[in-house]
Scaffold this motif. Structure first.
Motif, PDB file in Angstrom:
ATOM      1  N   SER A  17       2.876   3.991  40.888  1.00  0.00           N
ATOM      2  CA  SER A  17       2.832   5.009  39.825  1.00  0.00           C
ATOM      3  C   SER A  17       1.701   6.003  40.054  1.00  0.00           C
ATOM      4  CB  SER A  17       2.667   4.345  38.453  1.00  0.00           C
ATOM      5  OG  SER A  17       3.730   3.444  38.248  1.00  0.00           O
ATOM      6  N   ALA A  18       0.562   5.497  40.485  1.00  0.00           N
ATOM      7  CA  ALA A  18      -0.598   6.385  40.734  1.00  0.00           C
ATOM      8  C   ALA A  18      -0.309   7.339  41.891  1.00  0.00           C
ATOM      9  CB  ALA A  18      -1.840   5.542  41.030  1.00  0.00           C
ATOM     10  N   ILE A  19       0.296   6.812  42.963  1.00  0.00           N
ATOM     11  CA  ILE A  19       0.625   7.668  44.119  1.00  0.00           C
ATOM     12  C   ILE A  19       1.671   8.706  43.709  1.00  0.00           C
ATOM     13  CG2 ILE A  19       1.681   7.679  46.432  1.00  0.00           C
ATOM     14  CD1 ILE A  19       0.342   4.898  46.878  1.00  0.00           C
ATOM     15  N   ALA A  20       2.635   8.279  42.897  1.00  0.00           N
ATOM     16  CA  ALA A  20       3.692   9.191  42.424  1.00  0.00           C
ATOM     17  C   ALA A  20       3.079  10.327  41.609  1.00  0.00           C
ATOM     18  CB  ALA A  20       4.701   8.415  41.587  1.00  0.00           C
ATOM     19  N   LYS A  21       2.149   9.961  40.742  1.00  0.00           N
ATOM     20  CA  LYS A  21       1.500  10.947  39.874  1.00  0.00           C
ATOM     21  C   LYS A  21       0.750  11.981  40.722  1.00  0.00           C
ATOM     22  CE  LYS A  21      -0.887  10.827  35.499  1.00  0.00           C
ATOM     23  NZ  LYS A  21      -1.664  10.066  34.551  1.00  0.00           N
ATOM     24  N   LYS A  22       0.042  11.478  41.711  1.00  0.00           N
ATOM     25  CA  LYS A  22      -0.744  12.349  42.593  1.00  0.00           C
ATOM     26  C   LYS A  22       0.152  13.387  43.282  1.00  0.00           C
ATOM     27  CE  LYS A  22      -2.290  11.100  46.828  1.00  0.00           C
ATOM     28  NZ  LYS A  22      -2.977  10.287  47.825  1.00  0.00           N
ATOM     29  N   HIS A  23       1.352  12.970  43.691  1.00  0.00           N
ATOM     30  CA  HIS A  23       2.267  13.873  44.409  1.00  0.00           C
ATOM     31  C   HIS A  23       3.242  14.585  43.467  1.00  0.00           C
ATOM     32  CE1 HIS A  23       1.218  12.803  48.573  1.00  0.00           C
ATOM     33  NE2 HIS A  23       1.041  11.570  48.119  1.00  0.00           N
ATOM     34  N   LYS A  24       3.086  14.331  42.150  1.00  0.00           N
ATOM     35  CA  LYS A  24       4.023  14.871  41.146  1.00  0.00           C
ATOM     36  C   LYS A  24       5.465  14.474  41.487  1.00  0.00           C
ATOM     37  CE  LYS A  24       1.211  18.846  39.728  1.00  0.00           C
ATOM     38  NZ  LYS A  24       0.002  18.581  40.538  1.00  0.00           N
ATOM     39  N   GLN A  25       5.649  13.194  41.852  1.00  0.00           N
ATOM     40  CA  GLN A  25       6.965  12.653  42.175  1.00  0.00           C
ATOM     41  C   GLN A  25       7.187  11.413  41.309  1.00  0.00           C
ATOM     42  OE1 GLN A  25       8.895  14.347  44.118  1.00  0.00           O
ATOM     43  NE2 GLN A  25       7.435  15.670  45.172  1.00  0.00           N
ATOM     44  N   THR A  26       8.322  10.759  41.477  1.00  0.00           N
ATOM     45  CA  THR A  26       8.575   9.515  40.728  1.00  0.00           C
ATOM     46  C   THR A  26       8.248   8.317  41.625  1.00  0.00           C
ATOM     47  OG1 THR A  26      10.843   9.384  41.527  1.00  0.00           O
ATOM     48  CG2 THR A  26      10.480  10.609  39.470  1.00  0.00           C
ATOM     49  N   PRO A  27       7.962   7.150  41.033  1.00  0.00           N
ATOM     50  CA  PRO A  27       7.739   5.958  41.845  1.00  0.00           C
ATOM     51  C   PRO A  27       8.926   5.650  42.770  1.00  0.00           C
ATOM     52  CG  PRO A  27       7.034   5.546  39.584  1.00  0.00           C
ATOM     53  CD  PRO A  27       7.714   6.878  39.590  1.00  0.00           C
ATOM     54  N   ALA A  28      10.144   5.938  42.303  1.00  0.00           N
ATOM     55  CA  ALA A  28      11.333   5.697  43.141  1.00  0.00           C
ATOM     56  C   ALA A  28      11.288   6.547  44.410  1.00  0.00           C
ATOM     57  CB  ALA A  28      12.604   6.016  42.358  1.00  0.00           C
ATOM     58  N   LEU A  29      10.925   7.821  44.264  1.00  0.00           N
ATOM     59  CA  LEU A  29      10.854   8.703  45.438  1.00  0.00           C
ATOM     60  C   LEU A  29       9.757   8.247  46.395  1.00  0.00           C
ATOM     61  CD1 LEU A  29      11.556  12.267  44.051  1.00  0.00           C
ATOM     62  CD2 LEU A  29      12.766  11.130  45.892  1.00  0.00           C
ATOM     63  N   VAL A  30       8.655   7.766  45.844  1.00  0.00           N
ATOM     64  CA  VAL A  30       7.562   7.266  46.691  1.00  0.00           C
ATOM     65  C   VAL A  30       8.044   6.041  47.485  1.00  0.00           C
ATOM     66  CG1 VAL A  30       5.265   6.188  46.679  1.00  0.00           C
ATOM     67  CG2 VAL A  30       5.710   8.209  45.266  1.00  0.00           C
ATOM     68  N   ALA A  31       8.780   5.146  46.812  1.00  0.00           N
ATOM     69  CA  ALA A  31       9.299   3.942  47.491  1.00  0.00           C
ATOM     70  C   ALA A  31      10.284   4.306  48.607  1.00  0.00           C
ATOM     71  CB  ALA A  31       9.963   3.013  46.478  1.00  0.00           C
ATOM     72  N   LEU A  32      11.099   5.349  48.391  1.00  0.00           N
ATOM     73  CA  LEU A  32      12.048   5.787  49.424  1.00  0.00           C
ATOM     74  C   LEU A  32      11.319   6.477  50.582  1.00  0.00           C
ATOM     75  CD1 LEU A  32      14.914   7.313  47.188  1.00  0.00           C
ATOM     76  CD2 LEU A  32      14.937   5.099  48.358  1.00  0.00           C
ATOM     77  N   ARG A  33      10.365   7.334  50.226  1.00  0.00           N
ATOM     78  CA  ARG A  33       9.605   8.083  51.244  1.00  0.00           C
ATOM     79  C   ARG A  33       8.818   7.139  52.149  1.00  0.00           C
ATOM     80  NH1 ARG A  33       9.818  12.909  53.823  1.00  0.00           N
ATOM     81  NH2 ARG A  33       8.245  12.546  55.365  1.00  0.00           N
ATOM     82  N   TYR A  34       8.264   6.100  51.547  1.00  0.00           N
ATOM     83  CA  TYR A  34       7.513   5.074  52.283  1.00  0.00           C
ATOM     84  C   TYR A  34       8.350   4.523  53.442  1.00  0.00           C
ATOM     85  CZ  TYR A  34       5.630   0.309  53.020  1.00  0.00           C
ATOM     86  OH  TYR A  34       5.147  -0.864  53.554  1.00  0.00           O
ATOM     87  N   GLN A  35       9.618   4.229  53.172  1.00  0.00           N
ATOM     88  CA  GLN A  35      10.480   3.658  54.213  1.00  0.00           C
ATOM     89  C   GLN A  35      10.749   4.667  55.325  1.00  0.00           C
ATOM     90  OE1 GLN A  35      10.810   0.656  54.210  1.00  0.00           O
ATOM     91  NE2 GLN A  35      11.265  -0.198  52.206  1.00  0.00           N
ATOM     92  N   ILE A  36      11.054   5.895  54.931  1.00  0.00           N
ATOM     93  CA  ILE A  36      11.381   6.916  55.931  1.00  0.00           C
ATOM     94  C   ILE A  36      10.190   7.138  56.869  1.00  0.00           C
ATOM     95  CG2 ILE A  36      11.829   9.407  56.199  1.00  0.00           C
ATOM     96  CD1 ILE A  36      13.704   9.149  53.737  1.00  0.00           C
ATOM     97  N   GLN A  37       8.980   7.133  56.313  1.00  0.00           N
ATOM     98  CA  GLN A  37       7.797   7.371  57.147  1.00  0.00           C
ATOM     99  C   GLN A  37       7.462   6.198  58.066  1.00  0.00           C
ATOM    100  OE1 GLN A  37       5.649  10.447  54.070  1.00  0.00           O
ATOM    101  NE2 GLN A  37       4.282   9.311  55.405  1.00  0.00           N
ATOM    102  N   ARG A  38       8.008   5.007  57.769  1.00  0.00           N
ATOM    103  CA  ARG A  38       7.782   3.889  58.703  1.00  0.00           C
ATOM    104  C   ARG A  38       8.945   3.729  59.674  1.00  0.00           C
ATOM    105  NH1 ARG A  38       8.843  -1.213  55.393  1.00  0.00           N
ATOM    106  NH2 ARG A  38       7.271  -2.205  56.617  1.00  0.00           N
ATOM    107  N   GLY A  39       9.868   4.702  59.677  1.00  0.00           N
ATOM    108  CA  GLY A  39      10.972   4.641  60.629  1.00  0.00           C
ATOM    109  C   GLY A  39      12.109   3.755  60.179  1.00  0.00           C
ATOM    110  N   VAL A  40      12.210   3.536  58.867  1.00  0.00           N
ATOM    111  CA  VAL A  40      13.292   2.718  58.312  1.00  0.00           C
ATOM    112  C   VAL A  40      14.351   3.645  57.708  1.00  0.00           C
ATOM    113  CG1 VAL A  40      13.828   1.073  56.441  1.00  0.00           C
ATOM    114  CG2 VAL A  40      11.783   0.729  57.848  1.00  0.00           C
TER     115      VAL A  40
END
Length: 297
Positions: A216-239
């Motif tokens: 939630s804190a990371i999402a807030k910082k990027h003005k995104q939702t926690p769901a988008l942060v969870a999806l972005r996390y995977q893409i950046q690790r090559g998943v």
């Protein structure tokens, strides 16, 4: 950014879009909804559709793809379609008829990826690829020992292009991911948002991933939702990540995963959330010698 540009090369030379639209749904959801939401997902930019015979909605998902092809939104080659062989069709002679049934339901000549849940029918799957019924073949829910068994099989013609597994910040699968990367196998994440809370499948006493304070804190910082942060996390690790939603607002939101980037500090903080929580335990298979989740990874 055009999501079509966001693709990963598979070990057989084909490309898979890193963001996929998951179509599995509970029995309560009308099949007609699968038609509606799949059309909508294609309209907002999804090009990778993940489905399976066992979801019992391939007919509707196929109609959605056909309607978007006929209205000119996409061509068949723009769509990356995944189907899966269900456990009741693992005998080698049942594999091709099962895939042909899916193709008939879908009104398609081929699927882009055909995934198997157990190592028993790999040879028959290879024959489907040779026959042009699927472009690529992969596996699902395999641990590293089961993958090794396949990779070391004498006479293996095509190694699996992917392993589709539950993967999210509470179960980040980093060891399995490293293993897959070292063998040029793409990890595809399902349950990437921590699962829909459906009691037939999921242990409801587990914490809710998207309510995690770090996310939630990371999402807030990027003005995104926690769901988008969870999806972005995977893409950046090559998943390659599957986003499953039957809510149009969220489907539209999920495609925005390409609009921002997590910092190395963000990634490290999310890595730190891992606690090996498995939402989908498939307890029905626990006593089976091939039950995949008794291994560490």
């Amino acid at each position: 950014m055009d999501p079509k540009g966001q693709r990963v090369k598979l070990n057989d030379g084909h490309f898979i879009p890193v963001l996929g639209f998951g179509t599995a749904e509970t029995k309560e959801v009308a099949k007609s909804e699968a038609l509606e939401v799949t059309k909508f997902a294609i309209e907002v930019g999804f090009r990778h559709i993940d489905c399976a015979y066992v979801y019992q909605n391939e007919e509707q998902v196929g109609q959605a793809i056909q309607s978007k092809i006929s209205d000119g939104t996409v061509k068949r080659e723009d769509i990356f379609y995944t189907s899966k062989l269900w456990c009741t069709f693992l005998r080698p002679e049942l594999v091709r008829p099962a895939l042909e049934k899916s193709l008939k339901n879908l009104q398609l000549d081929y699927v882009d990826l055909y995934i198997i849940h157990f190592p028993l029918a790999m040879k028959a799957l290879e024959k489907c690829k040779d026959a042009g019924l699927t472009k690529s073949i992969g596996v699902s829910n395999f641990n590293h020992k089961q993958l090794e068994k396949i990779l070391n099989k004498p006479g293996l013609k095509y190694k699996p292009v992917c392993n589709q597994v539950e993967c999210h910040p509470y179960l980040n699968q980093s060891k399995l991911l490293d293993f897959c990367k070292s063998h040029d196998i793409v990890l595809v994440a399902y349950g990437a948002l921590g699962s829909q809370r459906v009691k037939e499948w999921v242990n409801l006493s587990l914490p809710v991933l998207l309510e995690d304070p770090v996310l939630s804190a990371i999402a807030k910082k990027h003005k995104q939702t926690p769901a988008l942060v969870a999806l972005r996390y995977q893409i950046q690790r090559g998943v390659v990540v599957l986003a499953k939603s039957y809510n149009k607002k969220r489907i539209k939101e999920n495609i925005q995963v390409f609009d921002f980037e997590l910092t190395p500090e963000d990634m490290k903080a999310i890595d730190g959330l891992n606690r090996n929580i498995r939402y989908y335990e498939f307890l029905i298979g626990v006593g089976h010698p091939e039950y995949p989740f008794s291994e560490e990874y």
